[in-house]
Design an enzyme around this catalytic site. Structure first.
Site, PDB file in Angstrom:
ATOM      1  N   ASP A 127      44.949  26.697  37.832  1.00 57.82           N
ATOM      2  CA  ASP A 127      45.315  27.154  39.169  1.00 57.82           C
ATOM      3  C   ASP A 127      44.246  26.726  40.173  1.00 57.82           C
ATOM      4  O   ASP A 127      43.050  26.802  39.884  1.00 57.82           O
ATOM      5  CB  ASP A 127      45.473  28.675  39.192  1.00 57.82           C
ATOM      6  CG  ASP A 127      46.121  29.148  40.485  1.00 57.82           C
ATOM      7  OD1 ASP A 127      47.084  28.502  40.939  1.00 57.82           O
ATOM      8  OD2 ASP A 127      45.650  30.152  41.051  1.00 57.82           O
ATOM      9  N   HIS A 134      44.528  29.929  53.568  1.00 53.72           N
ATOM     10  CA  HIS A 134      44.278  30.998  52.602  1.00 53.72           C
ATOM     11  C   HIS A 134      42.774  31.122  52.333  1.00 53.72           C
ATOM     12  O   HIS A 134      42.215  32.220  52.387  1.00 53.72           O
ATOM     13  CB  HIS A 134      45.032  30.713  51.305  1.00 53.72           C
ATOM     14  CG  HIS A 134      44.697  31.658  50.183  1.00 53.72           C
ATOM     15  ND1 HIS A 134      45.091  32.982  50.182  1.00 53.72           N
ATOM     16  CD2 HIS A 134      44.009  31.471  49.025  1.00 53.72           C
ATOM     17  CE1 HIS A 134      44.650  33.561  49.072  1.00 53.72           C
ATOM     18  NE2 HIS A 134      43.995  32.672  48.355  1.00 53.72           N
ATOM     19  N   GLU A 200      50.782  35.770  44.850  1.00 56.56           N
ATOM     20  CA  GLU A 200      50.316  34.583  45.577  1.00 56.56           C
ATOM     21  C   GLU A 200      51.459  33.582  45.580  1.00 56.56           C
ATOM     22  O   GLU A 200      51.966  33.207  44.512  1.00 56.56           O
ATOM     23  CB  GLU A 200      49.074  33.965  44.911  1.00 56.56           C
ATOM     24  CG  GLU A 200      47.819  34.793  45.124  1.00 56.56           C
ATOM     25  CD  GLU A 200      46.543  34.080  44.670  1.00 56.56           C
ATOM     26  OE1 GLU A 200      46.611  33.151  43.844  1.00 56.56           O
ATOM     27  OE2 GLU A 200      45.462  34.467  45.161  1.00 56.56           O
ATOM     28  N   GLU A 202      52.853  30.093  45.633  1.00 57.60           N
ATOM     29  CA  GLU A 202      52.344  28.758  45.320  1.00 57.60           C
ATOM     30  C   GLU A 202      53.491  27.852  44.870  1.00 57.60           C
ATOM     31  O   GLU A 202      54.579  28.323  44.551  1.00 57.60           O
ATOM     32  CB  GLU A 202      51.309  28.829  44.170  1.00 57.60           C
ATOM     33  CG  GLU A 202      50.163  29.797  44.431  1.00 57.60           C
ATOM     34  CD  GLU A 202      48.985  29.640  43.475  1.00 57.60           C
ATOM     35  OE1 GLU A 202      48.900  28.611  42.781  1.00 57.60           O
ATOM     36  OE2 GLU A 202      48.160  30.568  43.429  1.00 57.60           O
ATOM     37  N   ASP A 234      51.480  33.456  41.442  1.00 56.82           N
ATOM     38  CA  ASP A 234      50.245  33.690  40.690  1.00 56.82           C
ATOM     39  C   ASP A 234      49.785  35.127  40.963  1.00 56.82           C
ATOM     40  O   ASP A 234      48.935  35.374  41.808  1.00 56.82           O
ATOM     41  CB  ASP A 234      49.194  32.671  41.144  1.00 56.82           C
ATOM     42  CG  ASP A 234      47.858  32.871  40.460  1.00 56.82           C
ATOM     43  OD1 ASP A 234      47.849  33.274  39.294  1.00 56.82           O
ATOM     44  OD2 ASP A 234      46.824  32.623  41.114  1.00 56.82           O
ATOM     45  N   ARG A 238      43.410  42.083  42.753  1.00 61.36           N
ATOM     46  CA  ARG A 238      42.258  41.799  43.631  1.00 61.36           C
ATOM     47  C   ARG A 238      41.029  42.631  43.287  1.00 61.36           C
ATOM     48  O   ARG A 238      39.888  42.160  43.407  1.00 61.36           O
ATOM     49  CB  ARG A 238      42.635  42.063  45.094  1.00 61.36           C
ATOM     50  CG  ARG A 238      43.853  41.315  45.583  1.00 61.36           C
ATOM     51  CD  ARG A 238      43.640  39.829  45.562  1.00 61.36           C
ATOM     52  NE  ARG A 238      44.808  39.110  46.062  1.00 61.36           N
ATOM     53  CZ  ARG A 238      44.963  37.796  45.964  1.00 61.36           C
ATOM     54  NH1 ARG A 238      44.032  37.061  45.375  1.00 61.36           N
ATOM     55  NH2 ARG A 238      46.038  37.219  46.429  1.00 61.36           N
ATOM     56  N   GLN A 241      39.472  41.321  40.108  1.00 62.56           N
ATOM     57  CA  GLN A 241      38.838  40.039  40.423  1.00 62.56           C
ATOM     58  C   GLN A 241      37.501  40.221  41.141  1.00 62.56           C
ATOM     59  O   GLN A 241      36.521  39.539  40.841  1.00 62.56           O
ATOM     60  CB  GLN A 241      39.789  39.188  41.290  1.00 62.56           C
ATOM     61  CG  GLN A 241      39.268  37.777  41.540  1.00 62.56           C
ATOM     62  CD  GLN A 241      40.271  36.921  42.310  1.00 62.56           C
ATOM     63  OE1 GLN A 241      41.412  37.320  42.514  1.00 62.56           O
ATOM     64  NE2 GLN A 241      39.842  35.751  42.722  1.00 62.56           N
ATOM     65  N   LYS A 254      43.817  37.349  36.776  1.00 63.04           N
ATOM     66  CA  LYS A 254      44.913  36.390  36.944  1.00 63.04           C
ATOM     67  C   LYS A 254      45.701  36.204  35.658  1.00 63.04           C
ATOM     68  O   LYS A 254      46.552  35.330  35.577  1.00 63.04           O
ATOM     69  CB  LYS A 254      44.326  35.031  37.348  1.00 63.04           C
ATOM     70  CG  LYS A 254      43.493  35.055  38.609  1.00 63.04           C
ATOM     71  CD  LYS A 254      44.363  35.017  39.835  1.00 63.04           C
ATOM     72  CE  LYS A 254      43.533  34.742  41.074  1.00 63.04           C
ATOM     73  NZ  LYS A 254      44.402  34.447  42.218  1.00 63.04           N
ATOM     74  N   THR A 258      52.142  34.959  35.324  1.00 64.12           N
ATOM     75  CA  THR A 258      52.391  33.945  36.343  1.00 64.12           C
ATOM     76  C   THR A 258      53.879  33.647  36.249  1.00 64.12           C
ATOM     77  O   THR A 258      54.363  33.298  35.172  1.00 64.12           O
ATOM     78  CB  THR A 258      51.581  32.663  36.051  1.00 64.12           C
ATOM     79  OG1 THR A 258      50.191  33.005  35.976  1.00 64.12           O
ATOM     80  CG2 THR A 258      51.786  31.607  37.129  1.00 64.12           C
ATOM     81  N   GLU A 364      46.131  38.921  52.462  1.00 57.31           N
ATOM     82  CA  GLU A 364      46.036  38.379  53.812  1.00 57.31           C
ATOM     83  C   GLU A 364      46.968  39.115  54.791  1.00 57.31           C
ATOM     84  O   GLU A 364      46.591  39.384  55.919  1.00 57.31           O
ATOM     85  CB  GLU A 364      46.386  36.887  53.807  1.00 57.31           C
ATOM     86  CG  GLU A 364      45.416  36.038  53.011  1.00 57.31           C
ATOM     87  CD  GLU A 364      46.005  34.676  52.699  1.00 57.31           C
ATOM     88  OE1 GLU A 364      46.653  34.541  51.644  1.00 57.31           O
ATOM     89  OE2 GLU A 364      45.842  33.766  53.529  1.00 57.31           O
TER      90      GLU A 364
HETATM   91 MN    MN Z   1      46.349  31.344  42.759  1.00 56.68          MN
END
Ligand code: MN
Length: 426
Positions: A127, A134, A200, A202, A234, A238, A241, A254, A258, A364
């Site tokens: 990834d 972003h 996320e 993607e 994804d 948070r 992480q 993560k 997915t 975000e």
């Molecule tokens: Mn990602």
């Protein structure tokens, strides 16, 4: 480029994701006893190409059957010339006025009656973090706008090696993860379900041809190696992480899941929609320079549906917002001599646009949880709540037709009960 008309009438509707121009590839069954096999989307039908291969009407692998399998990897192995020949053969069979209609029609299955499975066997998953907006938004939240982009960001497509084992197809629900969390209010970490669970938005590029051990590939060669694209979610914890990621990057945050869209759109279907990467803010090292436009103009949106509530779109953006293309990422991936394999999956990185309405994650959209997002029915969200469903859609928009991917859905179920997590200590 305009619509190629098909005798499958639903494929000629301007709102279908699957006109004859697309020919997206999936794996399907129509009942619990059924064996998963390759199918091609056409309008609101699936063409059972495994059946056509058995009947000798399609023979992409010559004497070697490659379509009666629960993945498209064996077909990928045949290479780019065979990929194109297959598309041409399908176009002839499905084109309006085709001679072979009577032989092909019995192999059509209504999509509404089918269950869709993972369309390919994922070899490995990498990834990236290649969206300028972003990276700037996330960096601003954590370090301020002056230091938002790390010093390497404009020079390297930053990535990490993820897990192939938890890549799942659209519609696969999963539980909110437990993890080590250390907020500023604690001195030591606690073990708890993630409280800042996120999506996320993607795109995923699928590698369809291998590279050799010890041999880097150019950006042009990398582009040739890419078989097709899927929409990719994804999922990211948070809070897990934030505590684990230094100095080696994301790990458990993560790894939960997915999700990919059920249909692979082949690169050939996206050719009319090629778009350049934005102007370079710093010159790239020559090995990363693109010989031509390597992104695609693909309109993307994310909808959220709370339990028992209605679906509402919370962001709209476009794949052409990326700073690095998948071909650049793939070339960079081989620079060390690392070989790439058929079925490798490369996540683009979160695709955020320049405006608030085009941000590709809850982190975000709610600005780190400080600005809750208002949903219909007086509901608000900072991060995902239990039983929230996230639905991603995307399409390249042509003249009177669209090249879509099908919806990429997933639902976050409540975390495992504490007793399940703590049973080792009992
Ligand atoms: Mn990602």
């Amino acid at each position: 480029m305009s619509l190629i008309e098909s005798w499958v009438e639903s494929a000629n509707r301007p709102d279908t994701d699957f006109p004859l121009n697309n020919l997206a590839l999936g794996v399907f069954t129509t009942g619990p006893e059924d064996v998963p096999r390759c199918g091609v989307a056409i309008g609101d039908m699936i063409l059972d190409v495994a059946r056509l291969e058995e009947a000798g009407i399609l023979r992409p692998g010559g004497d070697e059957p490659v379509l009666g399998l629960p993945f498209w990897n064996a077909f990928m192995e045949l290479g780019p010339a065979a990929w194109l020949a297959f598309r041409e053969a399908l176009t002839e069979l499905l084109r309006k006025g085709a001679q072979d209609r009577a032989r092909v029609e019995p192999a059509l299955v209504p999509m509404a009656r089918a269950v869709l499975h993972m369309p390919f066997a994922v070899a490995e998953f990498t990834d990236f973090y290649a969206g300028r907006h972003h990276a700037f938004n996330v960096g601003t939240m954590f370090r301020g706008p002056e230091n938002a982009l790390p010093p390497n960001w404009l020079h390297i497509p930053i990535g990490y090696n993820g897990r192939a084992s938890s890549v799942v197809v659209s519609g696969t629900d999963f539980r909110r993860p437990w993890g080590q969390i250390k907020g500023p209010e604690f001195e030591s970490p606690i073990l708890a379900p993630s409280r800042r669970f996120d999506f996320e938005l993607e795109m995923g590029a699928i590698v369809g041809q291998p590279s050799r051990f010890g041999h880097p590939v150019t950006v042009a060669e990398a582009d040739e190696m890419i078989f097709g694209y899927v929409i990719l979610n994804d999922w990211s914890a948070r809070d897990i992480q934030a505590w684990e990621y230094q100095p080696l990057g994301p790990f458990q945050a993560k790894a939960t899941a997915t999700t990919v869209s059920p249909w692979i759109v082949m690169k050939a279907a996206l050719e009319p929609f090629r778009a350049p990467t934005p102007p370079r803010e710093k010159p790239l090292l020559p090995y990363l320079e693109e010989p031509g436009p390597m992104l695609y103009d693909i309109a993307l949106e994310v909808a959220l549906r709370p339990e028992g509530g209605e679906e509402s779109v919370i962001t709209r953006t476009n794949y052409r917002e990326m700073y690095y293309s998948s071909a650049q990422q793939l070339a960079h991936h081989t620079l060390s001599g690392c070989p790439m394999n058929i079925g490798d999956l490369l996540g683009s990185g979160t695709i955020s646009g320049p405006t608030r309405e085009s941000r590709g994650s809850m982190l975000e959209l709610s600005w780190g949880g400080k600005e809750p997002l208002a949903l219909p029915g007086g509901i608000s969200r900072t991060f995902l709540e239990d039983n929230d469903e996230v639905i991603m859609r995307g399409a390249a928009i042509g003249d009177g037709y669209r090249i879509g991917f099908g919806a990429c859905r997933g639902r976050v179920l409540p975390a495992l009960p504490e007793a399940e997590i703590l049973k080792q200590g009992a």
